[in-house]
Motif scaffolding. Structure first.
Motif, PDB file in Angstrom:
ATOM      1  N   GLY A 105       0.758  -1.303   0.304  1.00  0.00           N
ATOM      2  CA  GLY A 105      -0.076   0.101  -0.057  1.00  0.00           C
ATOM      3  C   GLY A 105       0.780   1.236  -0.069  1.00  0.00           C
ATOM      4  O   GLY A 105       2.148   1.283  -0.298  1.00  0.00           O
ATOM      5  N   THR A 106       0.069   2.547   0.128  1.00  0.00           N
ATOM      6  CA  THR A 106       0.832   3.548   0.270  1.00  0.00           C
ATOM      7  C   THR A 106       0.552   4.475   1.578  1.00  0.00           C
ATOM      8  O   THR A 106      -0.186   4.168   2.231  1.00  0.00           O
ATOM      9  CB  THR A 106       0.240   4.578  -1.068  1.00  0.00           C
ATOM     10  OG1 THR A 106      -1.216   4.766  -0.670  1.00  0.00           O
ATOM     11  CG2 THR A 106       0.354   3.822  -2.346  1.00  0.00           C
ATOM     12  N   ASP A 111       7.375  12.381  -0.359  1.00  0.00           N
ATOM     13  CA  ASP A 111       8.703  12.029  -0.487  1.00  0.00           C
ATOM     14  C   ASP A 111       9.264  10.669  -0.091  1.00  0.00           C
ATOM     15  O   ASP A 111      10.574  10.492  -0.225  1.00  0.00           O
ATOM     16  CB  ASP A 111       9.510  13.097   0.416  1.00  0.00           C
ATOM     17  CG  ASP A 111       9.021  14.246  -0.025  1.00  0.00           C
ATOM     18  OD1 ASP A 111       9.037  14.834  -1.206  1.00  0.00           O
ATOM     19  OD2 ASP A 111       8.961  15.423   1.003  1.00  0.00           O
ATOM     20  N   MET A 112       8.418   9.962   0.065  1.00  0.00           N
ATOM     21  CA  MET A 112       8.942   8.573   0.496  1.00  0.00           C
ATOM     22  C   MET A 112       9.046   7.742  -0.757  1.00  0.00           C
ATOM     23  O   MET A 112       8.167   7.595  -1.486  1.00  0.00           O
ATOM     24  CB  MET A 112       7.826   7.738   1.633  1.00  0.00           C
ATOM     25  CG  MET A 112       7.826   8.328   2.855  1.00  0.00           C
ATOM     26  SD  MET A 112       9.226   7.690   3.697  1.00  0.00           S
ATOM     27  CE  MET A 112       8.712   8.074   5.476  1.00  0.00           C
ATOM     28  N   PRO A 113      10.216   7.021  -0.917  1.00  0.00           N
ATOM     29  CA  PRO A 113      10.549   5.962  -1.927  1.00  0.00           C
ATOM     30  C   PRO A 113      10.027   4.760  -1.590  1.00  0.00           C
ATOM     31  O   PRO A 113       9.242   4.415  -0.595  1.00  0.00           O
ATOM     32  CB  PRO A 113      11.939   5.875  -2.111  1.00  0.00           C
ATOM     33  CG  PRO A 113      12.269   6.063  -0.624  1.00  0.00           C
ATOM     34  CD  PRO A 113      11.579   7.098   0.016  1.00  0.00           C
ATOM     35  N   VAL A 114       9.961   3.788  -2.624  1.00  0.00           N
ATOM     36  CA  VAL A 114       9.503   2.213  -2.353  1.00  0.00           C
ATOM     37  C   VAL A 114      10.461   1.801  -1.095  1.00  0.00           C
ATOM     38  O   VAL A 114      11.856   2.092  -1.255  1.00  0.00           O
ATOM     39  CB  VAL A 114       9.726   1.624  -3.528  1.00  0.00           C
ATOM     40  CG1 VAL A 114       9.491   0.134  -3.254  1.00  0.00           C
ATOM     41  CG2 VAL A 114       8.798   1.893  -4.535  1.00  0.00           C
ATOM     42  N   PHE A 115       9.853   1.387  -0.064  1.00  0.00           N
ATOM     43  CA  PHE A 115      10.656   0.616   0.805  1.00  0.00           C
ATOM     44  C   PHE A 115       9.911  -0.569   1.603  1.00  0.00           C
ATOM     45  O   PHE A 115       8.650  -0.470   1.400  1.00  0.00           O
ATOM     46  CB  PHE A 115      10.920   1.610   2.062  1.00  0.00           C
ATOM     47  CG  PHE A 115       9.805   2.057   2.817  1.00  0.00           C
ATOM     48  CD1 PHE A 115       9.451   1.945   4.063  1.00  0.00           C
ATOM     49  CD2 PHE A 115       9.040   3.282   2.160  1.00  0.00           C
ATOM     50  CE1 PHE A 115       8.439   2.350   4.736  1.00  0.00           C
ATOM     51  CE2 PHE A 115       7.825   3.784   2.893  1.00  0.00           C
ATOM     52  CZ  PHE A 115       7.780   3.466   4.309  1.00  0.00           C
ATOM     53  N   GLU A 116      10.457  -1.569   1.903  1.00  0.00           N
ATOM     54  CA  GLU A 116       9.772  -2.931   2.466  1.00  0.00           C
ATOM     55  C   GLU A 116      10.659  -3.483   3.286  1.00  0.00           C
ATOM     56  O   GLU A 116      12.148  -3.186   3.313  1.00  0.00           O
ATOM     57  CB  GLU A 116       9.579  -3.739   1.048  1.00  0.00           C
ATOM     58  CG  GLU A 116      11.003  -4.066   0.528  1.00  0.00           C
ATOM     59  CD  GLU A 116      10.664  -4.627  -1.025  1.00  0.00           C
ATOM     60  OE1 GLU A 116       9.481  -4.910  -1.543  1.00  0.00           O
ATOM     61  OE2 GLU A 116      11.745  -5.066  -1.707  1.00  0.00           O
ATOM     62  N   GLY A 117      10.024  -4.359   3.859  1.00  0.00           N
ATOM     63  CA  GLY A 117      10.761  -4.960   5.154  1.00  0.00           C
ATOM     64  C   GLY A 117       9.675  -5.518   6.370  1.00  0.00           C
ATOM     65  O   GLY A 117       8.495  -5.354   6.104  1.00  0.00           O
ATOM     66  N   HIS A 140       5.182  -3.453   1.960  1.00  0.00           N
ATOM     67  CA  HIS A 140       5.850  -2.981   0.915  1.00  0.00           C
ATOM     68  C   HIS A 140       5.199  -1.692   0.539  1.00  0.00           C
ATOM     69  O   HIS A 140       3.867  -1.668   0.362  1.00  0.00           O
ATOM     70  CB  HIS A 140       5.602  -4.030  -0.511  1.00  0.00           C
ATOM     71  CG  HIS A 140       5.917  -5.339  -0.368  1.00  0.00           C
ATOM     72  ND1 HIS A 140       7.081  -5.873  -0.951  1.00  0.00           N
ATOM     73  CD2 HIS A 140       5.205  -6.288   0.208  1.00  0.00           C
ATOM     74  CE1 HIS A 140       7.217  -7.214  -0.845  1.00  0.00           C
ATOM     75  NE2 HIS A 140       6.040  -7.475  -0.007  1.00  0.00           N
ATOM     76  N   LEU A 141       5.857  -0.635   0.705  1.00  0.00           N
ATOM     77  CA  LEU A 141       5.385   0.632   0.895  1.00  0.00           C
ATOM     78  C   LEU A 141       5.881   1.697  -0.087  1.00  0.00           C
ATOM     79  O   LEU A 141       6.888   1.642  -0.573  1.00  0.00           O
ATOM     80  CB  LEU A 141       5.236   1.046   2.413  1.00  0.00           C
ATOM     81  CG  LEU A 141       4.765   0.045   3.411  1.00  0.00           C
ATOM     82  CD1 LEU A 141       4.932   0.872   4.686  1.00  0.00           C
ATOM     83  CD2 LEU A 141       3.145   0.218   3.093  1.00  0.00           C
ATOM     84  N   VAL A 142       5.061   2.831  -0.225  1.00  0.00           N
ATOM     85  CA  VAL A 142       5.419   3.917  -1.030  1.00  0.00           C
ATOM     86  C   VAL A 142       4.873   4.989  -0.748  1.00  0.00           C
ATOM     87  O   VAL A 142       3.656   4.931  -0.163  1.00  0.00           O
ATOM     88  CB  VAL A 142       5.803   3.614  -2.867  1.00  0.00           C
ATOM     89  CG1 VAL A 142       4.070   3.865  -3.092  1.00  0.00           C
ATOM     90  CG2 VAL A 142       6.361   4.874  -3.192  1.00  0.00           C
ATOM     91  N   TYR A 153      -4.396   0.627  -0.197  1.00  0.00           N
ATOM     92  CA  TYR A 153      -4.505   1.816  -0.902  1.00  0.00           C
ATOM     93  C   TYR A 153      -3.352   2.237  -2.017  1.00  0.00           C
ATOM     94  O   TYR A 153      -2.188   2.154  -1.786  1.00  0.00           O
ATOM     95  CB  TYR A 153      -4.338   3.052   0.152  1.00  0.00           C
ATOM     96  CG  TYR A 153      -5.790   3.457   0.704  1.00  0.00           C
ATOM     97  CD1 TYR A 153      -6.787   4.007   0.114  1.00  0.00           C
ATOM     98  CD2 TYR A 153      -5.643   3.155   2.273  1.00  0.00           C
ATOM     99  CE1 TYR A 153      -7.902   4.103   1.057  1.00  0.00           C
ATOM    100  CE2 TYR A 153      -6.910   3.516   2.711  1.00  0.00           C
ATOM    101  CZ  TYR A 153      -7.867   3.960   2.266  1.00  0.00           C
ATOM    102  OH  TYR A 153      -8.885   4.231   3.051  1.00  0.00           O
ATOM    103  N   LEU A 154      -3.728   1.804  -3.156  1.00  0.00           N
ATOM    104  CA  LEU A 154      -2.962   2.237  -4.571  1.00  0.00           C
ATOM    105  C   LEU A 154      -3.726   2.671  -5.413  1.00  0.00           C
ATOM    106  O   LEU A 154      -5.023   2.585  -5.483  1.00  0.00           O
ATOM    107  CB  LEU A 154      -2.344   0.856  -5.104  1.00  0.00           C
ATOM    108  CG  LEU A 154      -1.407  -0.114  -4.274  1.00  0.00           C
ATOM    109  CD1 LEU A 154      -1.210  -1.384  -4.845  1.00  0.00           C
ATOM    110  CD2 LEU A 154      -0.096   0.568  -4.477  1.00  0.00           C
ATOM    111  N   GLN A 155      -3.206   3.766  -6.113  1.00  0.00           N
ATOM    112  CA  GLN A 155      -4.045   4.348  -7.365  1.00  0.00           C
ATOM    113  C   GLN A 155      -4.650   3.332  -8.131  1.00  0.00           C
ATOM    114  O   GLN A 155      -3.735   2.473  -8.721  1.00  0.00           O
ATOM    115  CB  GLN A 155      -3.203   5.276  -7.933  1.00  0.00           C
ATOM    116  CG  GLN A 155      -3.806   6.425  -9.177  1.00  0.00           C
ATOM    117  CD  GLN A 155      -4.449   7.385  -8.622  1.00  0.00           C
ATOM    118  OE1 GLN A 155      -4.239   7.751  -7.250  1.00  0.00           O
ATOM    119  NE2 GLN A 155      -5.216   8.283  -9.217  1.00  0.00           N
TER     120      GLN A 155
END
Length: 291
Positions: free
Chosen positions: A6-7, A12-18, A62-64, A97-99
């Motif tokens: 999701g988002t 300003d947040m890039p793709v990040f995951e963990g 998995h976020l952005v 929440y994704l476009q």
């Protein structure tokens, strides 16, 4: 293990995951801290509280950052499409929440369709719209719509939520009518958890159960209560709970948490999140026979 995709509302947040961890009123992922207020962060917080009851389980994220313009969502779509096999060891994936983008949804989902050991697939919010727009609702296992979202699923002609026909949105149309329309148009997966008053659990077009208590009217005015119930049910499915029971337990847990937190319209979602473990234990006991 559950993966949450999701988002968050930070451009300003890039793709990040963990691995996601709930620390106070923040979710921490890959060294980044996200405030829990509503949206995907609230879903993650509820999922983390749910797996805590079992112990020893993880929630992966998995976020952005995306504030609704879609650039972040497209970056996350592309990232997932390039490495979707990394999600293959998860028991369940929830897309939040994704476009809405039918093309990107198709690129992701068709890669799962051929997998014999694919994870359970859950969609809420924007990705549920994308799945319907792409004609791929049947690939999923569970949608968690509210009544407005259910109306879009029920409208076989609407290509986008903005174009849901007025008569379908009319308050005189009951949930069971919308459910029948959604399944007749092949716009629903095997299970639905319809969030409303009451919450209704559906399997293949048939209402299998309802949850209407406790009734906490203030929850209707709070942001994030729909996100938390999706977080609870997604985590339960990842833990191996049978879908019907998972939906009943999640709906009951959410309502109990609201009652225990004595929420009012000004309450913050973390007040409810803090009560989820206690509420969940009660709900699991109550629905112990629904395996």
């Amino acid at each position: 293990m559950l993966s949450v995709i999701g988002t968050i509302p930070d451009p300003d947040m890039p793709v990040f995951e963990g691995e996601a961890r709930l620390e106070g009123d923040h979710i921490r992922v890959a060294g980044r801290s996200v405030s829990v207020n509503r949206g995907t962060a609230a879903l993650l917080a509820a999922a983390c509280q749910t797996v805590q009851v079992w112990g020893g389980h993880q929630v992966f994220a998995h976020l952005v950052g995306d504030t609704g313009l879609g650039q972040g969502s497209r970056e996350l779509y592309a990232h997932l499409a390039a490495g979707i096999s990394d999600c293959g060891n998860k028991k369940a994936l929830v897309f939040h929440y994704l476009q809405p983008d039918a093309d990107w949804c198709a690129k992701l989902m068709l890669r799962f369709e051929a997998k014999a050991d694919r994870p359970l697939l859950i969609a809420d919010a924007g990705f549920m719209y994308a799945a319907k727009m792409a004609g791929l609702a049947g690939i999923f296992d569970l949608f968690t719509p509210d009544m407005g979202e259910l109306a879009f699923l029920a409208d076989e002609k609407a290509p986008h939520p903005f174009y849901t026909r007025g008569f379908i949105l009319h308050e005189g149309i009951q949930a069971d009518e919308l459910i029948k329309k959604a399944y007749a148009a092949s716009n629903a997966p095997p299970y639905l958890l319809v969030k409303g008053n009451p919450d209704q659990i559906v399997h293949q077009g048939r209402i299998m159960g309802t949850v209407d208590s406790p009734s906490v009217p203030s929850m209707e005015a709070m942001g994030g209560t729909g996100d938390t119930v999706t977080g609870v049910v997604s985590a339960l499915l990842a833990l191996g709970v049978e879908p019907l029971r998972a939906c009943l337990v999640a709906a009951r847990t959410n309502r109990l948490a609201g009652e225990m937190a004595d929420v009012n319209p000004a309450s913050q979602i973390m007040e409810m999140v803090g009560k989820i473990p206690q509420a969940l234990e009660l709900a699991l006991e109550e629905y112990s026979g629904n395996e």
